[in-house]
Design a protein around this motif. Structure first.
Motif, mmCIF file in Angstrom:
data_model
loop_
_atom_site.group_PDB
_atom_site.id
_atom_site.type_symbol
_atom_site.label_atom_id
_atom_site.label_comp_id
_atom_site.label_asym_id
_atom_site.label_seq_id
_atom_site.Cartn_x
_atom_site.Cartn_y
_atom_site.Cartn_z
ATOM 1 N N GLU A 46 31.654 52.428 74.068
ATOM 2 C CA GLU A 46 32.405 51.148 73.472
ATOM 3 C C GLU A 46 32.201 49.960 74.214
ATOM 4 O O GLU A 46 32.643 48.842 73.613
ATOM 5 N N VAL A 47 31.796 50.028 75.491
ATOM 6 C CA VAL A 47 31.693 48.823 76.270
ATOM 7 C C VAL A 47 30.222 48.307 76.639
ATOM 8 O O VAL A 47 29.615 47.458 76.323
ATOM 9 N N VAL A 48 29.768 49.243 77.427
ATOM 10 C CA VAL A 48 28.400 49.087 77.995
ATOM 11 C C VAL A 48 27.403 48.809 76.877
ATOM 12 O O VAL A 48 26.410 47.910 76.772
ATOM 13 N N PHE A 49 27.343 49.830 76.028
ATOM 14 C CA PHE A 49 26.060 49.856 75.190
ATOM 15 C C PHE A 49 26.231 48.858 74.108
ATOM 16 O O PHE A 49 25.476 47.952 73.922
ATOM 17 N N PRO A 50 27.355 48.212 73.648
ATOM 18 C CA PRO A 50 27.432 47.035 72.693
ATOM 19 C C PRO A 50 27.150 45.945 73.212
ATOM 20 O O PRO A 50 26.712 44.875 72.719
ATOM 21 N N TYR A 51 27.525 45.937 74.490
ATOM 22 C CA TYR A 51 27.501 44.569 75.421
ATOM 23 C C TYR A 51 25.752 44.182 75.463
ATOM 24 O O TYR A 51 25.383 43.367 75.107
ATOM 25 N N ILE A 52 25.082 45.392 75.849
ATOM 26 C CA ILE A 52 23.564 45.319 75.704
ATOM 27 C C ILE A 52 23.045 44.924 74.378
ATOM 28 O O ILE A 52 22.059 44.212 74.386
ATOM 29 N N GLU A 53 23.598 45.488 73.418
ATOM 30 C CA GLU A 53 22.968 45.521 72.202
ATOM 31 C C GLU A 53 23.263 43.922 71.797
ATOM 32 O O GLU A 53 22.247 43.419 70.856
ATOM 33 N N ALA A 54 24.294 43.454 71.913
ATOM 34 C CA ALA A 54 24.666 42.295 71.469
ATOM 35 C C ALA A 54 23.980 41.122 72.363
ATOM 36 O O ALA A 54 23.277 40.059 71.747
ATOM 37 N N MET A 55 23.680 41.338 73.332
ATOM 38 C CA MET A 55 22.590 40.647 74.304
ATOM 39 C C MET A 55 21.397 40.629 73.779
ATOM 40 O O MET A 55 20.740 39.487 73.748
ATOM 41 N N GLN A 56 20.772 41.596 73.317
ATOM 42 C CA GLN A 56 19.617 41.800 72.917
ATOM 43 C C GLN A 56 19.333 41.000 71.461
ATOM 44 O O GLN A 56 18.306 40.426 71.298
#
Length: 235
Positions: A140-150
């Motif tokens: 809910e935090v780490v993966f969405p952050y990474i995907e948003a940055m990508q």
């Protein structure tokens, strides 16, 4: 094989499985089907649109205890594949590994006295909650952050960086050591010997897998995301 030996892209995939059958679970998580004949690692990676470099890093991590991952073999384009693999692993742990352990513990505690039953139940319930929260934070935090940055999307917490994950990243495999010690050392020896051996085998197996899971996060995902953060900050 010695610890100096690592897998290469021109090896037949069947040779990897023959060398270490635990890699079968990697194939499952990557949705690679059996029946690949004499195909090499590179052939299979091309067929399934998987980064050969990433596939080899994962297999080397799982097979060779002293293997040190090399992010030089990877690129930022591998980040999405790593997060997909980690998500699939979360599902594997939650739907396969931990239910098997939970069922064995449930059978075991039925034969114990109230004190030991409470001890095992509480310890496992606390651990299960920690694992659930650990996976939930990543999902809910780490993966969405990474995907948003990508993708250049909106990041909810503009101050968030992958270093926050790194600083607070608990090693959920280590906590299983206490459970193992309780089962090995402190339960009365007359209780459910065969069941205890089977349970311990399951715990050792998932503990080893989780250790490698953490290594992928710490040595592959986090460094690659840090590179991406630095590049984004310079643009």
């Amino acid at each position: 094989m010695t610890i100096e030996t690592t897998y290469k892209k021109n090896m037949k995939l069947a040779e990897l499985i023959a060398a270490d059958n635990s890699l079968l679970s990697i194939l499952q998580r990557l949705n690679i089907r059996l029946g690949f004949g004499e195909a090499t690692v590179e052939d299979i990676c091309t067929r399934y649109n998987i980064s050969t470099g990433l596939f080899l890093e994962i297999c080397n991590i799982y097979s060779f205890r002293h293997y040190q991952p090399h992010i030089e073999a990877l690129t930022e384009s591998d980040i999405a594949s790593i997060t997909t693999y980690l998500r699939t692993s979360h599902k594997f742990y939650s739907e396969v590994c931990f239910p098997a352990i939970h069922n064995s513990i449930h059978s075991l505690v039925k034969e114990l006295d109230d004190v030991n039953r409470h001890l095992i139940d509480k310890f496992y319930d606390d651990y299960d909650n920690e694992v659930t929260n650990h996976f939930k934070y990543e999902e809910e935090v780490v993966f969405p952050y990474i995907e948003a940055m990508q993708t250049g999307g909106k990041i909810d917490d503009e101050a968030y960086q992958i270093s926050k994950f790194e600083d607070n990243h608990s090693n959920i495999s280590e906590k299983l050591n206490d459970l193992k010690n309780i089962i090995i050392k402190y339960l009365p020896e007359e209780h459910a010997s065969a069941l205890r051996f089977n349970l311990l085998n399951d715990i050792y197996s998932v503990e080893s897998d989780l250790r490698k899971h953490s290594l992928i996060e710490n040595k592959l995902l986090i460094p690659l995301v840090e590179i991406m953060e630095k590049r984004n900050g310079e643009e």
